[in-house]
Write an enzyme that holds these catalytic residues in place. Structure first.
Site, short mmCIF file in Angstrom:
data_model
loop_
_atom_site.label_atom_id
_atom_site.label_comp_id
_atom_site.label_asym_id
_atom_site.label_seq_id
_atom_site.Cartn_x
_atom_site.Cartn_y
_atom_site.Cartn_z
CG ASP A 211 -1.05 34.67 10.76
OD1 ASP A 211 -0.21 34.01 10.13
OD2 ASP A 211 -2.20 34.25 11.01
CE LYS B 264 5.63 33.31 14.43
NZ LYS B 264 4.23 33.74 14.31
N GLY C 76 3.59 30.17 7.92
CA GLY C 76 3.85 30.86 6.66
C GLY C 76 4.60 32.13 7.00
CG HIS C 77 7.61 32.16 9.39
ND1 HIS C 77 8.50 31.48 10.19
CD2 HIS C 77 6.43 32.15 10.07
CE1 HIS C 77 7.88 31.08 11.29
NE2 HIS C 77 6.62 31.47 11.23
CD GLN D 298 2.44 27.12 14.19
OE1 GLN D 298 3.22 26.54 14.93
NE2 GLN D 298 2.54 27.03 12.88
#
Ligand code: IMP
Length: 413
Positions: free
Chosen positions: A13, A16, A40-41, A218
């Site tokens: 988080d 990225k 979750g990007h 991650q």
């Protein structure tokens, strides 16, 4: 030719998605090599539209780059198809934009059920996407690679095996292998339409002088080997892990860029020395909108930990940094920066203890940096001082910093 790897340097988080999106504007190829839908990007387009990608590389949000998903990924077939549809891909044309390695392991309902069972014992606080069991069963040579979808009889036998194995864990009612097979039949043409030789394509692109971005998932502190074990994910989150996941060697990488948030967050259980439980933590959570993009869980928040960051820089080989979310710190008089740990029995140390259980007992030692009223444009001298402190401590250079979610809110310090 150039290959750039981009990795998160904290507990995920770090922002990225935004950075990949920014870099993707100049890239011919964007490839993911590890993790799955635990990621979750989030990308915010300049018209304010928000896109969250869990499996597809963030390059999909741009019109041009070829997107690759390597052997090191774990892919839930139904999630994959829904993201393909959302991205406007069709089986007849998908492979022009997206290639998926047939070696990537599929996450099936059995893996998720097994994870529920394991979480009841381990309480890691996983994303419950079945990631750990999928990697673990893959390592046991009991996985289900995407390529199996093209071999229905073998797949049927494999699903029966997996069913029986997970039943052995006493996992209660399990879906019938034939039902799983039928629900896979409904999506297999989508996955197979996009399956191709990812590693071959990547090496061809590299030899042809294309610009390639490897998109990490991650963060290094969640790395299976070098993170805060056992509170980690089940894959390698470093640049070398990422390269291995797409079939590149370490010397194929030209640049490694690490993404760092101006403070620290963590989702799930595990040690977090600079965590703030009081009003400061709440302020960071509120201003930073710190809720998980995958699970919606509130993120734990605290100050920037330079000791952990130095470790992550070393382990990942990052020579350049992108610093995100500086605006969340706007308006503070002073900003604590963790520059050492007080370790039971060892006193003050400036290196990350490798013993995970000892790490759980360290206390942060802070130095105070001067605050600023606005980080916009990065012109305030105290913003620059904050950046210099990070550079001095880690030995890596901050090449970009951002002060908001939009593409335009990022500049060079
Ligand atoms: P898993 O990857 O679902 O097995 O979760 C293992 C640990 O990694 C948990 O603490 C998760 O919250 C964390 N984690 C996994 N993926 C992400 C991510 O993309 N961002 C932040 N934390 C993550």
């Amino acid at each position: 030719m150039s290959v750039t790897a981009l990795v998160g340097l904290q507990w995920g988080d770090e922002g990225k998605g935004k950075v990949v999106d920014y870099l993707a504007a100049d890239m011919d190829v964007v490839a993911r090599g590890a993790g799955g839908a635990n990621a979750g990007h989030t990308i915010v387009l300049d018209d304010g539209t928000k896109r969250v990608l869990h499996l597809l590389p963030s390059g999909m949000v741009r019109p041009d780059p070829l997107c690759l998903m390597g052997a090191g990924m774990v892919v839930e077939p139904w999630q994959m198809v829904s993201e393909m549809k959302e991205a406007g891909l069709e089986p007849s044309t998908a492979s022009r934009r997206l290639l998926l390695s047939p070696r990537a392991q599929m996450v099936l309902p059995y893996h998720r059920i097994l994870e529920e069972r394991l979480e009841a014992i381990l309480n890691i606080g996983t994303t419950r996407r079945g990631i750990g069991p999928t990697y673990a069963l893959g390592a046991l040579r009991m996985g289900t690679p995407v390529g199996l979808l093209g071999h229905r009889e073998e797949l049927r036998a494999w699903l029966q095996r997996m069913h029986d194995m997970v039943a052995g864990f006493g996992s209660g009612d399990l879906p019938d292998p034939l039902e799983v097979l039928e629900s896979l039949d409904a999506v297999s043409n989508w996955l197979l339409s996009t399956t191709g030789n990812v590693t071959g394509e990547l090496h061809r692109a590299r030899a042809a002088g294309k610009r390639i971005l490897l998109e990490g998932a991650q963060g290094v502190m969640l790395d299976l080997l070098h993170g805060t074990y056992p509170f980690v994910t089940s894959s390698s989150t470093t640049a070398t892990g990422l390269a291995a996941g797409v079939g590149l060697g370490p010397s194929d990488m030209d640049r490694v860029i690490g993404v760092v948030k101006a403070y620290t967050t963590r989702v799930g259980e595990g040690p977090f020395p600079t965590e703030e439980h009081g009003p400061a933590g709440e302020m960071l959570a509120q201003k930073g909108g710190e809720f998980g993009a995958t699970t919606g869980r509130p993120r734990r928040c605290g100050w920037l930990d330079l000791v952990a960051l130095k470790w992550a820089v070393r382990v990942s080989g990052a020579r350049e940094l992108v610093l995100t979310k500086l605006d969340v710190l706007d308006g503070l008089e002073e900003i604590p920066l963790c520059v050492a740990y007080e370790v039971p029995g060892l006193g003050r140390v400036e290196d990350m203890p490798e013993d995970a259980w000892l790490y759980a007992k360290v206390r942060p030692v802070y130095e105070m940096a001067k605050g600023w009223s606005s980080s916009a444009g990065l012109s305030d001298p105290h913003v620059r001082d904050y950046i210099s402190l990070i550079e001095e401590f880690t030995g890596a250079r901050v090449i970009k910093a951002s002060w908001g979610p939009r593409r335009s809110q990022m500049g060079e310090p």
